[in-house]
Design a protein around this motif. Structure first.
Motif, PDB file in Angstrom:
ATOM      1  N   LYS A  96     -31.716   2.091 -20.013  1.00 25.56           N
ATOM      2  CA  LYS A  96     -32.384   2.093 -21.309  1.00 25.56           C
ATOM      3  C   LYS A  96     -33.889   1.840 -21.194  1.00 25.56           C
ATOM      4  CE  LYS A  96     -28.269   1.047 -23.913  1.00 25.56           C
ATOM      5  NZ  LYS A  96     -27.444   0.070 -24.580  1.00 25.56           N
ATOM      6  N   LYS A  97     -34.289   1.004 -20.220  1.00 22.61           N
ATOM      7  CA  LYS A  97     -35.704   0.635 -20.139  1.00 22.61           C
ATOM      8  C   LYS A  97     -36.559   1.695 -19.447  1.00 22.61           C
ATOM      9  CE  LYS A  97     -35.194  -4.373 -20.261  1.00 22.61           C
ATOM     10  NZ  LYS A  97     -35.299  -5.622 -19.502  1.00 22.61           N
ATOM     11  N   THR A  98     -36.003   2.354 -18.477  1.00 23.16           N
ATOM     12  CA  THR A  98     -36.845   3.242 -17.661  1.00 23.16           C
ATOM     13  C   THR A  98     -36.578   4.728 -17.896  1.00 23.16           C
ATOM     14  OG1 THR A  98     -35.206   3.014 -15.908  1.00 23.16           O
ATOM     15  CG2 THR A  98     -37.152   1.592 -15.783  1.00 23.16           C
ATOM     16  N   ARG A  99     -35.629   5.070 -18.795  1.00 20.01           N
ATOM     17  CA  ARG A  99     -35.277   6.489 -18.879  1.00 20.01           C
ATOM     18  C   ARG A  99     -36.409   7.374 -19.384  1.00 20.01           C
ATOM     19  NH1 ARG A  99     -30.517   5.335 -22.911  1.00 20.01           N
ATOM     20  NH2 ARG A  99     -31.604   5.068 -24.864  1.00 20.01           N
ATOM     21  N   SER A 100     -37.293   6.841 -20.220  1.00 20.53           N
ATOM     22  CA  SER A 100     -38.391   7.694 -20.701  1.00 20.53           C
ATOM     23  C   SER A 100     -39.337   8.055 -19.553  1.00 20.53           C
ATOM     24  CB  SER A 100     -39.150   7.032 -21.847  1.00 20.53           C
ATOM     25  OG  SER A 100     -39.540   5.738 -21.465  1.00 20.53           O
ATOM     26  N   VAL A 104     -40.104  11.881 -18.243  1.00 13.54           N
ATOM     27  CA  VAL A 104     -41.454  12.450 -18.066  1.00 13.54           C
ATOM     28  C   VAL A 104     -41.584  13.031 -16.661  1.00 13.54           C
ATOM     29  CG1 VAL A 104     -43.911  11.909 -17.943  1.00 13.54           C
ATOM     30  CG2 VAL A 104     -42.537  10.952 -19.773  1.00 13.54           C
ATOM     31  N   GLY A 105     -41.115  12.282 -15.670  1.00 18.61           N
ATOM     32  CA  GLY A 105     -41.194  12.750 -14.285  1.00 18.61           C
ATOM     33  C   GLY A 105     -40.381  14.020 -14.059  1.00 18.61           C
ATOM     34  N   PHE A 106     -39.150  14.014 -14.574  1.00 23.87           N
ATOM     35  CA  PHE A 106     -38.283  15.178 -14.394  1.00 23.87           C
ATOM     36  C   PHE A 106     -38.866  16.435 -15.049  1.00 23.87           C
ATOM     37  CE2 PHE A 106     -34.179  12.424 -14.057  1.00 23.87           C
ATOM     38  CZ  PHE A 106     -34.467  12.178 -12.722  1.00 23.87           C
ATOM     39  N   LEU A 107     -39.570  16.209 -16.167  1.00 25.09           N
ATOM     40  CA  LEU A 107     -40.025  17.375 -16.944  1.00 25.09           C
ATOM     41  C   LEU A 107     -41.238  18.085 -16.334  1.00 25.09           C
ATOM     42  CD1 LEU A 107     -39.604  16.395 -20.694  1.00 25.09           C
ATOM     43  CD2 LEU A 107     -38.612  18.361 -19.539  1.00 25.09           C
ATOM     44  N   ILE A 108     -41.826  17.503 -15.297  1.00 26.53           N
ATOM     45  CA  ILE A 108     -43.048  18.126 -14.737  1.00 26.53           C
ATOM     46  C   ILE A 108     -42.823  19.604 -14.365  1.00 26.53           C
ATOM     47  CG2 ILE A 108     -44.677  18.099 -12.795  1.00 26.53           C
ATOM     48  CD1 ILE A 108     -44.601  15.035 -12.931  1.00 26.53           C
ATOM     49  N   PRO A 109     -41.766  19.944 -13.615  1.00 23.77           N
ATOM     50  CA  PRO A 109     -41.609  21.374 -13.291  1.00 23.77           C
ATOM     51  C   PRO A 109     -41.426  22.238 -14.534  1.00 23.77           C
ATOM     52  CG  PRO A 109     -40.095  20.026 -12.001  1.00 23.77           C
ATOM     53  CD  PRO A 109     -40.703  19.127 -13.024  1.00 23.77           C
TER      54      PRO A 109
END
Lengths: 289, 491
Positions: A96-100, A104-109
């Motif tokens: 819950k704390k770090t998923r955002s 963001v990291g995953f969405l870079i590609p």
């Protein structure tokens, strides 16, 4: 009073309707008409040639190769990014704390332009001068880029597109998973469900409408595949990565056969239409239940 | 708070990645960040307030001059040349034209997808005043659709017929009327690394057998036989199709084929395609790396002494400057494709860098200005200045190149001018073959691009040649084949 309200409704819907008719319906009808002609895309002289374009396509082995590649694309996209995206979403659900931050990291590609992604892969992964392929060769491994082989090129192209696409599915699935009623999850846990059972019997039924919608969108999108193939291989080598989109483009802008390109375009729409029909049927069934 | 900081850092890194991506150089494509950098440079040292604007969504760079915004625009669309080349075009063409009068300003747009953009715009009776084409065969459908203005009046006014090499002038005509002018000579040949040949004791090949022998020896030593590739631009295949048709099938056979006198299904054409397949199978065309190399990569490998040869078009001189630098600068040289049994004399495959035409749907005044701009590009002085700044592209096909002064040019520019002069001499003797993007109609040209079907064994030579004949026959009947100049063997 009722009539006046109806007039307002028509007026309000008019701009959207006008735009839809102008940029979708009219070009759509024109595409159907052009598919029965030999138009070269420029000439004012357009000859009606009946179904000759379609007959020629049915006699063309590259056309069937393109359909097969589109089917491969559909199968790969309905399995790999869906599974990876769902797994990532389930893992993120518990963070819950770090998923955002992860999102963001995953969405870079996903947010990088296809041209940039393609150049990254061509130069950093597949390049025999500066890429991973070159590095592995320097280590003594005898290998070549997967784009160079007729057997592997389509999978390599799909792999790059999947690399860019799966984070999008993760975000969609995560948003849907978070809508699952907390009491159902709590109850399942109290009953002793393990992680798989929780996913299978609680989360999945709750997000099924999202999953089925994404299945249809992926299927439609897979028949529209164009950008990564055009950028990575241009449909080659020897049509090994040709899909309907690149084949239509080649007819329209290289061979100057816009009529035939329109015929290929109709097949793309036809497959998309089948997927849309299935989705409508599923949706109707769900609403009736 | 900590989470917000990390999220902010990630967002910043994402933006950084985006900008880094924009900065990737692809050799032949423009990048928006490069264009922006150049705008800054210009603003510091150019008082004319010339500006480059970049449409990031489409990667189009537009050369305009803010100080001339009251003037009418004469538009020219061009392919997405590299920033240094855009700069050369600005100072040698745009600024000179703008200074020559006070009513118009020339606005050049560099578009990576210029071919499809041009076709689409002209189909809608839009598009620029000066029409770029990727070769005379690209022009034919535009002429049939009445999108291009006949240039005969201007040809007379500016004396084009007298100064342009006849085969190139004739290739721009349709039914006796002139519609396009080729602005640059391109030919297929062999770039070689002098040091690699010297170090290994290999002589510069003069016959195809010698060329093959050196490639065999190079491959045995772990080098590439030659380097080239179609990464990012599949039509590179056509270079090798055209090359083998010229040197194995021969100009005489190809003349007969292209004039409809003989079918494509003949032993000479089959021998040419078979020879290309043999080269492919032996790995002479960079082996398995062909699909992962472009011309820039190939020239880098040649400069790095990984190969003795790069077999490719003479326009590749424009990318060589990036790799043959410092003590390597004079390691590169260019020779025509070596002699074969069928074609013993020095013979060049006639290609075009691009063609220039005039849009039929613009006003008479704009047509006159467009003709004036085209004429500015069709003289020796322009070739000299452009070649000095941008070697490899502006080999204007003029009959008389004696006034081109190469004394102040770089080594590469001098080499390129020499190539253009040699091509000019060979053309005057009738020793030339036919490059597909100049002399083959669109669908036939596309079949040549698809020669890799034979290389990868998905089509037999017989079926492939038959498929070319089918396409050509249809296009020949429709009058889509440009005029074919007679080679020496025929005349």
């Amino acid at each position: 009073m009722k009539t006046k309200k109806m007039n307002w409704n028509y007026l309000l819907i008019a701009p959207a309707l006008l735009i839809s008719v102008s940029i979708i319906l009219i070009p759509g009808i024109m595409t159907i008409l052009y598919s029965f002609t030999d138009w070269n895309g420029l000439s004012p002289k357009i000859n009606f040639i009946g179904v000759r374009n379609f007959i020629e396509l049915f006699q063309d082995k590259i056309f069937f190769r393109a359909i097969l590649n589109n089917v491969i694309w559909v199968v790969m996209f309905l399995t790999i990014p869906v599974c990876v995206g769902m797994l990532a979403a389930m893992l993120l659900l518990g963070r819950k704390k770090t998923r955002s931050i992860y999102q963001v990291g995953f969405l870079i590609p996903y947010i990088l332009a296809p041209a940039v992604n393609a150049m990254l892969w061509l130069n950093i992964m597949f390049s025999p001068i500066s890429g991973v392929v070159a590095a592995l060769r320097n280590l003594g491994l005898d290998l070549s880029s997967p784009l160079a082989s007729m057997k592997t090129a389509i999978y390599a192209c799909a792999g790059v597109d999947i690399w860019h696409y799966w984070p999008y599915l993760t975000v969609i699935y995560l948003a849907a998973l978070r809508q699952t009623p907390a009491d159902q999850v709590e109850a399942a846990r109290v009953e002793g469900c393990n992680a798989w059972q929780l996913f299978r019997y609680v989360y999945l039924p709750n997000i099924m409408s999202t999953v089925s919608l994404m299945f249809i969108m992926i299927t439609i999108g897979s028949f529209l595949a164009f950008d990564y193939i055009k950028l990575l291989t241009g449909g080659g080598p020897a049509h090994a990565t040709e899909v309907l989109g690149t084949y239509a483009y080649s007819f329209a802008f290289s061979s100057m056969k816009v009529g035939k390109a329109a015929a290929v375009g109709l097949f793309i729409s036809f497959f998309g239409l089948i997927a849309s029909g299935i989705y409508t049927r599923i949706s109707r069934k769900e609403s009736m239940e | 708070m900590k989470k917000k900081v990390i999220a902010t850092l990630l967002a910043v890194s994402m933006m950084g990645s985006l900008l880094a991506g924009c900065g990737i150089s692809t050799g032949s494509e423009n990048s928006s960040s490069d264009a922006k950098t150049e705008t800054t440079d210009e603003s510091t040292d150019d008082s004319a307030e010339a500006e480059k604007t970049t449409d990031e969504s489409e990667d189009i760079t537009k050369l305009t001059d803010e100080s001339m915004k009251d003037r009418e625009e004469i538009n020219l669309w061009f392919w997405g040349a590299e920033p240094y080349a855009q700069e050369a075009m600005k100072s040698i063409l745009v600024d000179k034209y703008n200074a020559s009068q006070d009513k118009y300003q020339l606005v050049v747009e560099f578009r990576p997808t210029v071919d499809s953009d041009m076709t689409t715009a002209l189909a809608a009776n839009q598009g620029p005043d000066v029409v770029y084409g990727s070769g005379p065969s690209f022009v034919m459908p535009l002429v049939q659709a009445e999108k291009l203005e006949p240039l005969d009046t201007y040809a007379e006014q500016y004396g084009w017929k007298d100064k342009i090499l006849e085969p190139y002038y004739e290739s721009g005509t349709v039914d006796g009327k002139l519609y396009s002018l080729t602005n640059g000579v391109s030919t297929m040949g062999v770039f070689y690394n002098k040091k690699v040949l010297e170090d290994n004791g290999w002589a510069v090949p003069t016959t195809m057998e010698e060329l093959e022998s050196v490639m065999d020896q190079a491959m045995a030593k772990g080098l590439y036989g030659s380097v080239t590739g179609n990464k990012g631009w599949q039509p590179v295949n056509e270079n090798y199709g055209s090359l083998f048709l010229t040197h194995i099938a021969g100009p005489e056979t190809m003349y007969k084929v292209l004039t409809g006198e003989e079918s494509w299904v003949n032993d000479d054409v089959k021998a040419a395609i078979t020879k290309s397949k043999e080269w492919w199978d032996k790995g002479y065309l960079a082996g398995e790396d062909y699909v992962n190399l472009n011309f820039s990569d190939s020239l880098q490998l040649l400069a790095d002494e990984k190969s003795p040869f790069f077999i490719g078009p003479s326009i590749a001189f424009q990318w060589a400057a990036s790799y043959f630098t410092d003590d390597k600068a004079e390691n590169i040289a260019f020779i025509p494709f070596p002699s074969t049994e069928k074609v013993p004399d020095t013979t060049y495959t006639l290609g075009a860098a691009c063609t220039l035409s005039i849009n039929a749907n613009v006003s008479k005044e704009h047509k006159d200005e467009a003709a004036k701009i085209i004429d500015m590009m069709m003289n020796a002085e322009f070739m000299q200045e452009m070649t000095a700044a941008w070697p490899g592209y502006w080999g204007t096909p003029l009959k008389d190149l004696s006034t081109v002064d190469t004394s102040k040019m770089s080594y590469l520019s001098q080499q390129f001018v020499q190539v253009v002069q040699n091509v000019s001499d060979a053309v005057n003797k009738g020793n030339f073959g036919y490059y597909d993007n100049v002399f083959f109609p669109a669908a036939t040209q596309q079949r040549i691009v698809n020669i890799d079907e034979v290389w990868f064994d998905t089509t037999s030579v017989d079926d492939y040649v038959q498929s070319i004949q089918t396409e050509f026959e249809s296009e020949f009947e429709q009058g889509l084949v440009p005029p074919i100049p007679k080679p020496a063997a025929i005349s």
